[in-house]
Motif scaffolding. Structure first.
Motif, PDB file in Angstrom:
ATOM      1  N   MET A 257      22.263 -21.263  30.124  1.00 21.08           N
ATOM      2  CA  MET A 257      22.464 -20.828  31.359  1.00 21.08           C
ATOM      3  C   MET A 257      23.115 -19.490  31.485  1.00 21.08           C
ATOM      4  SD  MET A 257      23.746 -24.199  33.657  1.00 21.08           S
ATOM      5  CE  MET A 257      22.885 -25.293  34.496  1.00 21.08           C
ATOM      6  N   ILE A 258      24.286 -19.311  30.490  1.00 24.14           N
ATOM      7  CA  ILE A 258      24.811 -18.094  30.162  1.00 24.14           C
ATOM      8  C   ILE A 258      23.719 -17.086  29.799  1.00 24.14           C
ATOM      9  CG2 ILE A 258      26.313 -16.788  28.781  1.00 24.14           C
ATOM     10  CD1 ILE A 258      28.020 -19.209  28.444  1.00 24.14           C
ATOM     11  N   PHE A 259      22.648 -17.119  28.893  1.00 23.41           N
ATOM     12  CA  PHE A 259      21.713 -16.378  28.792  1.00 23.41           C
ATOM     13  C   PHE A 259      20.934 -16.240  29.704  1.00 23.41           C
ATOM     14  CE2 PHE A 259      21.917 -17.417  23.986  1.00 23.41           C
ATOM     15  CZ  PHE A 259      23.110 -16.727  23.720  1.00 23.41           C
ATOM     16  N   GLY A 260      20.362 -17.092  30.484  1.00 21.48           N
ATOM     17  CA  GLY A 260      19.654 -17.029  31.752  1.00 21.48           C
ATOM     18  C   GLY A 260      20.118 -16.066  32.871  1.00 21.48           C
ATOM     19  N   LEU A 261      21.417 -16.107  32.980  1.00 20.41           N
ATOM     20  CA  LEU A 261      22.301 -15.358  33.947  1.00 20.41           C
ATOM     21  C   LEU A 261      22.242 -13.777  33.432  1.00 20.41           C
ATOM     22  CD1 LEU A 261      25.002 -17.768  35.102  1.00 20.41           C
ATOM     23  CD2 LEU A 261      23.086 -16.846  36.591  1.00 20.41           C
ATOM     24  N   LEU A 262      22.441 -13.597  32.007  1.00 19.90           N
ATOM     25  CA  LEU A 262      22.917 -12.292  31.631  1.00 19.90           C
ATOM     26  C   LEU A 262      21.318 -11.598  30.955  1.00 19.90           C
ATOM     27  CD1 LEU A 262      25.892 -13.062  29.301  1.00 19.90           C
ATOM     28  CD2 LEU A 262      25.811 -12.039  31.366  1.00 19.90           C
ATOM     29  N   THR A 263      20.291 -12.453  30.872  1.00 17.18           N
ATOM     30  CA  THR A 263      18.931 -11.789  30.423  1.00 17.18           C
ATOM     31  C   THR A 263      17.924 -11.931  31.582  1.00 17.18           C
ATOM     32  OG1 THR A 263      18.313 -13.825  29.232  1.00 17.18           O
ATOM     33  CG2 THR A 263      19.766 -12.285  28.214  1.00 17.18           C
ATOM     34  N   PRO A 264      16.791 -11.110  31.491  1.00 15.93           N
ATOM     35  CA  PRO A 264      15.780 -11.461  32.308  1.00 15.93           C
ATOM     36  C   PRO A 264      14.969 -12.556  32.328  1.00 15.93           C
ATOM     37  CG  PRO A 264      15.762  -9.091  31.443  1.00 15.93           C
ATOM     38  CD  PRO A 264      16.582 -10.197  30.757  1.00 15.93           C
ATOM     39  N   LEU A 265      15.091 -13.488  30.998  1.00 18.56           N
ATOM     40  CA  LEU A 265      14.544 -14.852  30.773  1.00 18.56           C
ATOM     41  C   LEU A 265      15.050 -15.688  31.680  1.00 18.56           C
ATOM     42  CD1 LEU A 265      13.806 -14.676  26.902  1.00 18.56           C
ATOM     43  CD2 LEU A 265      12.185 -14.382  28.728  1.00 18.56           C
TER      44      LEU A 265
ATOM     45  N   GLY B 160      15.272 -21.831  31.912  1.00 17.70           N
ATOM     46  CA  GLY B 160      14.372 -22.990  31.269  1.00 17.70           C
ATOM     47  C   GLY B 160      13.868 -22.466  30.092  1.00 17.70           C
ATOM     48  N   ILE B 161      13.606 -21.279  29.966  1.00 23.37           N
ATOM     49  CA  ILE B 161      12.887 -20.930  28.675  1.00 23.37           C
ATOM     50  C   ILE B 161      14.165 -20.933  27.545  1.00 23.37           C
ATOM     51  CG2 ILE B 161      11.792 -18.853  27.512  1.00 23.37           C
ATOM     52  CD1 ILE B 161      10.779 -18.055  30.318  1.00 23.37           C
ATOM     53  N   TRP B 162      15.230 -20.321  27.872  1.00 25.34           N
ATOM     54  CA  TRP B 162      16.386 -20.363  26.978  1.00 25.34           C
ATOM     55  C   TRP B 162      16.545 -21.982  26.437  1.00 25.34           C
ATOM     56  CZ3 TRP B 162      17.634 -16.792  23.826  1.00 25.34           C
ATOM     57  CH2 TRP B 162      17.552 -15.413  24.385  1.00 25.34           C
ATOM     58  N   ILE B 163      16.385 -22.835  27.377  1.00 21.73           N
ATOM     59  CA  ILE B 163      16.660 -24.301  27.108  1.00 21.73           C
ATOM     60  C   ILE B 163      16.029 -24.527  26.049  1.00 21.73           C
ATOM     61  CG2 ILE B 163      16.517 -26.698  27.843  1.00 21.73           C
ATOM     62  CD1 ILE B 163      17.734 -25.629  30.525  1.00 21.73           C
ATOM     63  N   ILE B 164      14.506 -24.485  25.984  1.00 27.86           N
ATOM     64  CA  ILE B 164      13.384 -24.621  24.888  1.00 27.86           C
ATOM     65  C   ILE B 164      13.883 -24.144  23.459  1.00 27.86           C
ATOM     66  CG2 ILE B 164      11.099 -24.424  24.473  1.00 27.86           C
ATOM     67  CD1 ILE B 164      10.512 -24.890  27.355  1.00 27.86           C
TER      68      ILE B 164
ATOM     69  N   MET C 244      13.264 -26.449  36.479  1.00 30.69           N
ATOM     70  CA  MET C 244      13.738 -25.352  36.906  1.00 30.69           C
ATOM     71  C   MET C 244      13.220 -24.337  37.155  1.00 30.69           C
ATOM     72  SD  MET C 244      17.148 -26.002  34.169  1.00 30.69           S
ATOM     73  CE  MET C 244      18.058 -24.297  34.929  1.00 30.69           C
ATOM     74  N   LEU C 245      11.986 -23.864  36.768  1.00 36.19           N
ATOM     75  CA  LEU C 245      11.031 -22.902  37.068  1.00 36.19           C
ATOM     76  C   LEU C 245      10.475 -23.021  38.437  1.00 36.19           C
ATOM     77  CD1 LEU C 245       9.115 -22.526  33.792  1.00 36.19           C
ATOM     78  CD2 LEU C 245      10.861 -21.024  34.532  1.00 36.19           C
ATOM     79  N   TYR C 246      10.186 -24.333  38.953  1.00 35.47           N
ATOM     80  CA  TYR C 246       9.732 -24.419  40.355  1.00 35.47           C
ATOM     81  C   TYR C 246      10.906 -24.502  41.346  1.00 35.47           C
ATOM     82  CZ  TYR C 246       5.088 -24.094  38.173  1.00 35.47           C
ATOM     83  OH  TYR C 246       4.064 -23.668  37.339  1.00 35.47           O
ATOM     84  N   ILE C 247      11.859 -25.342  41.044  1.00 40.25           N
ATOM     85  CA  ILE C 247      12.898 -25.419  42.055  1.00 40.25           C
ATOM     86  C   ILE C 247      13.722 -24.320  42.278  1.00 40.25           C
ATOM     87  CG2 ILE C 247      14.832 -26.764  42.631  1.00 40.25           C
ATOM     88  CD1 ILE C 247      13.955 -29.018  40.682  1.00 40.25           C
ATOM     89  N   PRO C 248      13.511 -23.895  43.672  1.00 36.41           N
ATOM     90  CA  PRO C 248      14.366 -22.339  43.698  1.00 36.41           C
ATOM     91  C   PRO C 248      15.828 -22.625  43.642  1.00 36.41           C
ATOM     92  CG  PRO C 248      13.663 -23.396  45.800  1.00 36.41           C
ATOM     93  CD  PRO C 248      12.867 -24.261  44.775  1.00 36.41           C
TER      94      PRO C 248
END
Length: 272
Positions: A40-48, A51-55, A88-92
């Motif tokens: 979640m931290i990476f998702g908020l700090l980066t463009p990715l 959900g991708i970071w979780i994988i 997480m990609l599809y739920i807004p």
């Protein structure tokens, strides 16, 4: 339980996780714990996307789990992680309330329900769940409390990146998650079981066929009826209680059965 039913519960619980993340936690930058929290931290700090970071972050954990916990567990975990990521990609990401405290509480509750059900049906959300499950095989402690301890590291991350007020919300959320997990995942709870029955041999054999527990048998006698009885004593987990109930219903419904919670078990007791 049928594997299809178990898999359905795992999938629905994983979708619930994605919903809790995107609707309650991420809008207020309140994180969850462990690898998912770091994602979640990476998702908020980066463009990715998170959900991708979780994988990406779960790949090494899944490899360790494959070696230690077996193929079925890891396949179920991969499915859970994949479903959570896709959801997480599809739920807004929607802010249903502007109250961060309220979001922290409900995010923690829903996350705990999702993770608790996923673990109960022999899966995980990856990350520290796998580490926690490996540790409780050695230490007889509540899983939720252990995961809370492991996940507290995320509070430090969130504190440095997003401020300590959000870090405290994060701590509240993962604490509630740990409590809910322990209400659902009760394998650490040990029960003393004593059965007084006139069908001792049949009950003994059923216990040995359906449990991985040793059983102590004592000769007994009814004080009033003077009827010869067998007293069977063992310690089980709460998960095994339903198995016991079905055995006694099938073999001797009139047997006297006493069940009490055990404070501690030492010695040769199988914990997996």
């Amino acid at each position: 339980m049928n594997y299809f039913v178990k898999l359905t519960i795992i999938v629905l619980s994983s979708i619930l996780l994605g919903f809790a993340f995107n609707v309650f936690l991420l809008p207020h930058e309140v994180l969850t714990g462990g690898v998912t929290g770091i994602a979640m931290i990476f998702g908020l700090l980066t463009p990715l996307n998170t959900g991708i970071w979780i994988i990406v972050l779960n790949i090494p954990v899944i490899i360790i789990g494959w070696m230690k916990l077996g193929k079925e567990f890891i396949i179920n975990s991969i499915i859970s992680v994949a479903v959570t990521s896709v959801s997480m990609l599809y739920i807004p990401i929607v802010m249903v309330t502007e109250d961060a405290l309220l979001s922290s509480v409900w995010g923690g509750i829903l996350t705990g329900i999702g993770i608790g059900l996923i673990i109960r049906f022999y899966s995980s959300t990856g990350g520290f769940d796998v580490v926690g499950i490996l540790l409780i095989k050695k230490w007889d402690v509540p899983l939720g409390g252990l995961i809370f301890g492991l996940n507290s590291i995320v509070v430090l991350f969130s504190g440095f990146f997003f401020g300590w007020e959000l870090a405290l919300y994060t701590m509240l959320s993962i604490y509630i998650t740990g409590i809910v997990i322990d209400r659902i995942h009760t394998r650490h709870v040990k029960l003393n079981l004593m059965v007084v029955t006139s069908k001792g041999e049949e009950v003994r054999q059923a216990f040995l066929d359906n449990l991985v527990r040793g059983v102590t048998i004592i000769d007994g006698q009814g004080a009033y009826s003077r009827e010869e009885k067998k007293v069977l004593y063992t310690v089980i987990t709460r998960y095994e209680l339903e198995v016991i109930r079905q055995i006694m219903k099938d073999i001797d419904p009139s047997a006297f059965v006493s069940i009490s919670q055990s404070m501690q078990v030492m010695g040769n007791f199988r914990r997996d």
